[in-house]
Design a protein around this motif. Sequence first.
Motif, PDB file in Angstrom:
ATOM      1  N   LEU A  28       0.724  -1.226  -0.277  1.00 29.03           N
ATOM      2  CA  LEU A  28       0.114  -0.314   0.107  1.00 29.03           C
ATOM      3  C   LEU A  28       0.948   1.410  -0.112  1.00 29.03           C
ATOM      4  O   LEU A  28       0.656   2.074  -0.919  1.00 29.03           O
ATOM      5  N   ALA A  29       1.866   1.239   0.708  1.00 27.94           N
ATOM      6  CA  ALA A  29       2.659   2.356   0.448  1.00 27.94           C
ATOM      7  C   ALA A  29       3.486   3.236  -0.248  1.00 27.94           C
ATOM      8  O   ALA A  29       3.990   4.132  -0.945  1.00 27.94           O
ATOM      9  N   PHE A  30       3.673   1.229  -1.324  1.00 21.96           N
ATOM     10  CA  PHE A  30       4.570   2.135  -2.503  1.00 21.96           C
ATOM     11  C   PHE A  30       3.640   2.694  -2.931  1.00 21.96           C
ATOM     12  O   PHE A  30       4.480   4.036  -3.757  1.00 21.96           O
ATOM     13  N   LYS A  31       1.998   3.093  -3.318  1.00 24.95           N
ATOM     14  CA  LYS A  31       1.298   3.521  -3.903  1.00 24.95           C
ATOM     15  C   LYS A  31       0.870   5.156  -3.174  1.00 24.95           C
ATOM     16  O   LYS A  31       1.437   6.072  -4.173  1.00 24.95           O
ATOM     17  N   HIS A  32       0.738   5.157  -2.084  1.00 26.12           N
ATOM     18  CA  HIS A  32      -0.030   6.342  -1.189  1.00 26.12           C
ATOM     19  C   HIS A  32       1.126   6.354   0.056  1.00 26.12           C
ATOM     20  O   HIS A  32       0.950   7.816   0.520  1.00 26.12           O
ATOM     21  N   SER A  33       2.691   6.226   0.680  1.00 28.45           N
ATOM     22  CA  SER A  33       3.599   6.287   1.267  1.00 28.45           C
ATOM     23  C   SER A  33       3.166   5.907   2.689  1.00 28.45           C
ATOM     24  O   SER A  33       1.906   5.174   2.631  1.00 28.45           O
ATOM     25  N   TYR A  34       4.785   5.823   3.102  1.00 26.81           N
ATOM     26  CA  TYR A  34       3.905   4.723   4.706  1.00 26.81           C
ATOM     27  C   TYR A  34       3.308   5.862   5.439  1.00 26.81           C
ATOM     28  O   TYR A  34       2.696   5.024   6.253  1.00 26.81           O
ATOM     29  N   TYR A  35       3.760   6.730   5.789  1.00 25.12           N
ATOM     30  CA  TYR A  35       3.025   8.142   6.555  1.00 25.12           C
ATOM     31  C   TYR A  35       1.499   7.699   6.719  1.00 25.12           C
ATOM     32  O   TYR A  35       0.595   7.684   7.174  1.00 25.12           O
ATOM     33  N   ASN A  36       0.754   8.050   4.966  1.00 19.91           N
ATOM     34  CA  ASN A  36      -0.613   7.828   4.547  1.00 19.91           C
ATOM     35  C   ASN A  36      -1.323   6.955   5.088  1.00 19.91           C
ATOM     36  O   ASN A  36      -2.145   6.959   5.605  1.00 19.91           O
ATOM     37  N   TYR A  41      -4.664   3.500   8.398  1.00 18.16           N
ATOM     38  CA  TYR A  41      -5.300   2.220   8.699  1.00 18.16           C
ATOM     39  C   TYR A  41      -5.831   2.243   9.821  1.00 18.16           C
ATOM     40  O   TYR A  41      -6.603   1.942  10.237  1.00 18.16           O
ATOM     41  N   LEU A  42      -4.770   3.556  11.537  1.00 15.80           N
ATOM     42  CA  LEU A  42      -5.831   3.783  11.734  1.00 15.80           C
ATOM     43  C   LEU A  42      -7.186   4.275  11.998  1.00 15.80           C
ATOM     44  O   LEU A  42      -7.383   4.221  12.851  1.00 15.80           O
ATOM     45  N   ASP A  43      -7.173   4.825  11.241  1.00  9.18           N
ATOM     46  CA  ASP A  43      -8.382   5.553  11.137  1.00  9.18           C
ATOM     47  C   ASP A  43      -9.266   4.333  10.393  1.00  9.18           C
ATOM     48  O   ASP A  43     -10.921   4.236  10.895  1.00  9.18           O
ATOM     49  N   THR A  44      -9.254   3.541   9.979  1.00 12.14           N
ATOM     50  CA  THR A  44      -9.999   2.272   9.419  1.00 12.14           C
ATOM     51  C   THR A  44     -10.271   1.396  10.687  1.00 12.14           C
ATOM     52  O   THR A  44     -11.943   0.894  10.795  1.00 12.14           O
ATOM     53  N   VAL A  45      -9.269   1.832  11.004  1.00 12.41           N
ATOM     54  CA  VAL A  45      -9.761   0.418  12.444  1.00 12.41           C
ATOM     55  C   VAL A  45     -10.675   1.326  13.445  1.00 12.41           C
ATOM     56  O   VAL A  45     -12.003   0.783  14.322  1.00 12.41           O
ATOM     57  N   ILE A  46     -10.378   2.362  13.482  1.00 15.87           N
ATOM     58  CA  ILE A  46     -11.100   2.888  14.902  1.00 15.87           C
ATOM     59  C   ILE A  46     -12.750   3.366  14.065  1.00 15.87           C
ATOM     60  O   ILE A  46     -13.630   3.425  14.903  1.00 15.87           O
ATOM     61  N   ASN A  56     -15.983  12.994   7.000  1.00 14.50           N
ATOM     62  CA  ASN A  56     -15.035  13.728   6.346  1.00 14.50           C
ATOM     63  C   ASN A  56     -13.309  12.654   6.276  1.00 14.50           C
ATOM     64  O   ASN A  56     -13.238  12.296   4.732  1.00 14.50           O
ATOM     65  N   ILE A  57     -12.961  12.498   6.947  1.00 12.05           N
ATOM     66  CA  ILE A  57     -11.572  11.353   6.555  1.00 12.05           C
ATOM     67  C   ILE A  57     -11.801   9.569   6.058  1.00 12.05           C
ATOM     68  O   ILE A  57     -11.289   9.742   5.414  1.00 12.05           O
ATOM     69  N   MET A  58     -13.500   9.352   6.723  1.00 13.47           N
ATOM     70  CA  MET A  58     -13.645   8.433   6.225  1.00 13.47           C
ATOM     71  C   MET A  58     -14.412   8.078   4.562  1.00 13.47           C
ATOM     72  O   MET A  58     -13.743   7.286   3.611  1.00 13.47           O
ATOM     73  N   GLU A  59     -14.890   9.115   4.014  1.00 13.66           N
ATOM     74  CA  GLU A  59     -14.933   9.806   3.092  1.00 13.66           C
ATOM     75  C   GLU A  59     -13.222   9.672   1.781  1.00 13.66           C
ATOM     76  O   GLU A  59     -13.472   8.977   1.035  1.00 13.66           O
ATOM     77  N   HIS A  60     -12.630  10.725   2.313  1.00 16.43           N
ATOM     78  CA  HIS A  60     -11.389  10.830   1.888  1.00 16.43           C
ATOM     79  C   HIS A  60     -10.552   8.917   1.249  1.00 16.43           C
ATOM     80  O   HIS A  60     -10.085   8.848   1.103  1.00 16.43           O
ATOM     81  N   ILE A  61     -10.724   8.185   2.684  1.00 22.89           N
ATOM     82  CA  ILE A  61     -10.118   7.226   2.819  1.00 22.89           C
ATOM     83  C   ILE A  61     -10.851   6.491   1.287  1.00 22.89           C
ATOM     84  O   ILE A  61     -10.659   5.364   0.373  1.00 22.89           O
ATOM     85  N   ARG A  62     -12.206   6.795   1.527  1.00 25.88           N
ATOM     86  CA  ARG A  62     -13.036   5.713   0.636  1.00 25.88           C
ATOM     87  C   ARG A  62     -12.481   5.990  -1.264  1.00 25.88           C
ATOM     88  O   ARG A  62     -12.501   5.336  -2.028  1.00 25.88           O
TER      89      ARG A  62
END
Length: 276
Positions: A28-36, A41-46, A56-62
């Motif tokens: 995933l990080a190869f495309k989206h960067s390690y920190y992002n 991932y934390l947002d998804t688990v929460i 707004n955060i989840m829509e951005h991830i989707r």
Amino acid sequence: MKEFTPSNLNGLNFPELERIFTNHFDNLAFKHSYYNVFDHYLDTVINGFCFNYDQNIMEHIRKRYSQTERYVFGEMLFIWVKIMDIKISVGNDFFDWFGYYYEKNAMSKQHGFAQYFTPEEICKMMVMLLIDKGTDNQKIYEPTCGSGRLNLASHAVNNKMYHVANDLDYTCAKMSALNFMVHGIKGVVTCDDGLLPKSKFKGAFVINERFAPSIRFISDVNEAYFYINTQVGVPAVEETEQVTEQVTQQDSEINTEFLTEQYQRKADRKGQLTLF
């Protein structure tokens, strides 16, 4: 990314689970960067344990990640659960998976991971010196919580305390919130400036409020601090004035001229003030 095929995680030990997690993470990080990827991932688990997380955060991830990539996040969540099941074998164990993995990336990749947290053994030593094992209804305040490791160590010694934690870094606040939840800690985690409350507020997480595991998100700064005040209590006005009077009296008893003279001697001798 090719079509997602779930991994067979049955019977795997910690190194094997970590290896699969890292493979997913690196892809995933190869495309989206390690920190992002780590932060999302934390947002998804929460979001998986919170009924009202920031949409707004989840829509951005989707929008940012494909459906296959979001499936990968789901398996990474499941791997975390399996790892915690292995690492926490008795009631007073704790394991800071998020802090562990964050620091591992800070040491090996340096892609936005720029913090190192208090070592686990130091946290245990501090707790043994400070925490009363037999006292109920204690409250613990951690203004710079990082991944929540000191709170985890405190909970391992006395699991009846109420925890209030804060960090200026939103990623750290998220790690702490998830660590609180999975370890059964009851409390609140805020993202704000610990020296100037309400000045840089980004959100608050109420953890295991009525049942565990659960997270409730608070986006309003006034609501968050009102909730904290109702849980931990606010000192009465007369108590605050009494403490202020005591501190003022103690300050007046200090021989400031003597201290100034001592500091000036050190400055003259070494050219600068020193701690040791």
